[in-house]
Design an enzyme around this catalytic site. Structure first.
Site, PDB file in Angstrom:
ATOM      1  CG  ASP A  27      -2.851  -0.525  -2.538  1.00 21.44           C
ATOM      2  OD1 ASP A  27      -2.935   0.651  -2.140  1.00 21.44           O
ATOM      3  OD2 ASP A  27      -3.499  -1.459  -2.035  1.00 21.44           O
ATOM      4  CG  ASP A  37      -2.719   4.033  -1.588  1.00 24.62           C
ATOM      5  OD1 ASP A  37      -3.362   3.916  -2.651  1.00 24.62           O
ATOM      6  OD2 ASP A  37      -2.888   3.280  -0.616  1.00 24.62           O
ATOM      7  CB  SER A  88      -0.959  -0.038   1.195  1.00 29.65           C
ATOM      8  OG  SER A  88      -1.912   0.974   1.125  1.00 29.65           O
ATOM      9  CG  ASP A 120      -6.162   0.723  -1.075  1.00 30.16           C
ATOM     10  OD1 ASP A 120      -5.333   1.643  -0.944  1.00 30.16           O
ATOM     11  OD2 ASP A 120      -6.186  -0.292  -0.343  1.00 30.16           O
TER      12      ASP A 120
END
Length: 445
Positions: free
Chosen positions: A242, A240, A103, A244
């Site tokens: 990743d 960010d 993340s 999400d």
């Protein structure tokens, strides 16, 4: 049962240190394959997507080998936002989807997240079953699986994102700066917004395996703020690593966080889509957000921090909107999990409908000053039983005199305790947070 490996957001840690090692990932792939292959309808396939950190290649190969050894077919998606993996898992009717990502953390970390065949994160009981399987000796399936690369994965997800908007929606006339954090959205987000008609100025779209989230992205949007002002853009959007999470920057360079974005989406739904049934926030959601929703007649509830808890409460209440102030927003009327691109589109739909600037729209919510300090946790201590810490908490609450909140929360993904103080007086809030953090630090050292 206590979970041995899984935290609030999958398995995460420092690359090269257990359990984030190639041999563990090989066994994890095998264990997950054994547990999941008979529990979801659909093809005998599990998808694997990843962000752009360099260790993803290594772990992708290890997971792939383990899954194949368990008799599972593997679909390789390549770099793909976490919510994109959730979406493709549903559309391919796969048994599950696996995301290799840490993340918003730096490249030295990595982790694993699982989605079930319905595109939602695995329930605790399945994670426990996978952990039980990890303790067993690895055996080879009678019929091995095989792997194939899904070449049109990005295009499928781009079309899905655009398709969540009403017929005729476009972003013509808007100049948007996009910060993709050198992460999983680097080759997807610019196409989504430009194909909808916006003039895009992309930033941090050149991943090299080690620069993901480095001085960029939703947790470090300073460069985005400067760029928006420099080019005179209408707004900026930061994801960010990743994809999400999302935060915005308005034309004045001011950050618009997850609470404010949720408020804008909820207000739009209340006024233009027949009503917003309710919003789920977390213990960290700003009190001003709660008050703003109350004025609109929208119910509000707080879940524990973590998207799985937000989604669980949304499901329990029958509500379609929830999220965290970090920018992790779930619009369950559109998709099954937090999705930075889709959340951004929902905000842009509100902006274009109101015909006003983001700076003006966000002022419908009066955000109270909130200071959060991360205190490193050298050793695990139950702060609820520490007399000095509890005395400091009470003293802080007394000084706020009912006009704010205090929260101590161990992180589910990092070895830190988050010390949060919120209130009307910004200077006082900062002072109280620093004092309380010092007491917590002493207890944890």
């Amino acid at each position: 049962m206590a979970r041995k490996y899984f935290g609030t957001d999958g398995i995460r840690g420092l690359v090269g240190e257990a359990p984030i090692t190639p041999d563990f990932m090989l066994k994890l792939g095998w264990a997950a394959g054994r547990v999941l292959m008979d529990r979801f309808d659909g093809s005998n396939m599990i998808l694997i997507g990843k962000d752009t950190r360099i260790s993803g290649y290594m772990f992708e190969s290890a997971l792939q080998a383990g899954l194949i050894n368990a008799g599972v077919d593997v679909g390789l998606l390549g770099p793909m936002p976490t919510p994109g993996v959730a979406y493709l898992t549903r559309t391919f009717q796969a048994q599950a989807g696996i995301v290799i990502s840490a993340s918003h953390n730096s490249y030295v970390d990595n982790g694993i997240k699982f989605f079930g065949g319905n595109g939602t994160k695995l329930p605790d009981e399945l994670e426990l079953l996978i952990e039980e399987e990890l303790d067993k000796p690895m055996v080879t399936a009678e019929k091995l699986g095989k792997a194939r690369r899904i070449g049109d994965a990005s295009g499928r997800y781009i079309e899905f994102c655009k398709g969540t908007m009403p017929w005729g929606f476009n972003l013509k006339g808007l100049q948007i700066v996009l910060d993709c954090a050198h992460g999983a959205t680097y080759n997807i987000a610019p196409d989504v917004f430009s194909e909808l008609g916006a003039k895009i100025i992309p930033m941090f779209v050149e991943p090299n395996g080690t620069n993901i989230n480095r001085s960029c992205g939703s947790t470090k949007p300073e460069a985005l703020q400067e760029k928006v002002i420099e080019v005179g853009a209408d707004l900026g959007i930061a994801f960010d690593g990743d994809g999400d999470r999302v935060v915005f920057v308005d034309h004045k360079g001011e950050i618009v966080d997850g609470d404010e974005l949720l408020f804008i989406i909820a207000k739009y739904q209340q006024e233009y889509t027949g009503g917003c049934d309710g919003v789920v926030g977390t213990l960290m959601s700003n009190f001003g957000f709660e008050l703003g929703l109350k004025k609109l007649g929208i119910p509000f509830a707080r879940a524990k921090v973590g998207d799985r808890y937000v989604i669980e409460m949304m499901r329990q209440n029958g509500w379609r909107l929830g999220g965290e102030n970090s920018g992790h927003i779930v619009c369950s009327n559109v998709t099954t999990t937090g999705d930075g691109i889709i959340s951004a589109l929902q905000v842009l739909l509100a902006i274009t409908t109101y015909g006003e600037s983001l700076n003006k729209i966000k002022k419908g919510m009066n955000k109270l000053p909130q200071v959060m300090i991360n205190v490193h946790m050298a050793k695990r201590v139950d702060l609820s039983t520490d007399a000095a810490v509890q005395a400091a908490v009470k003293a802080t609450e007394d000084k706020l005199a009912g006009t704010g909140r205090v929260l101590l929360r161990p992180s589910g993904t990092e070895p830190v305790v988050r010390v949060m103080v919120e209130g009307e007086d910004k200077k006082l809030v900062k002072e109280l947070a620093q004092e309380l953090a010092a007491t917590v630090e002493q207890a944890l050292s």
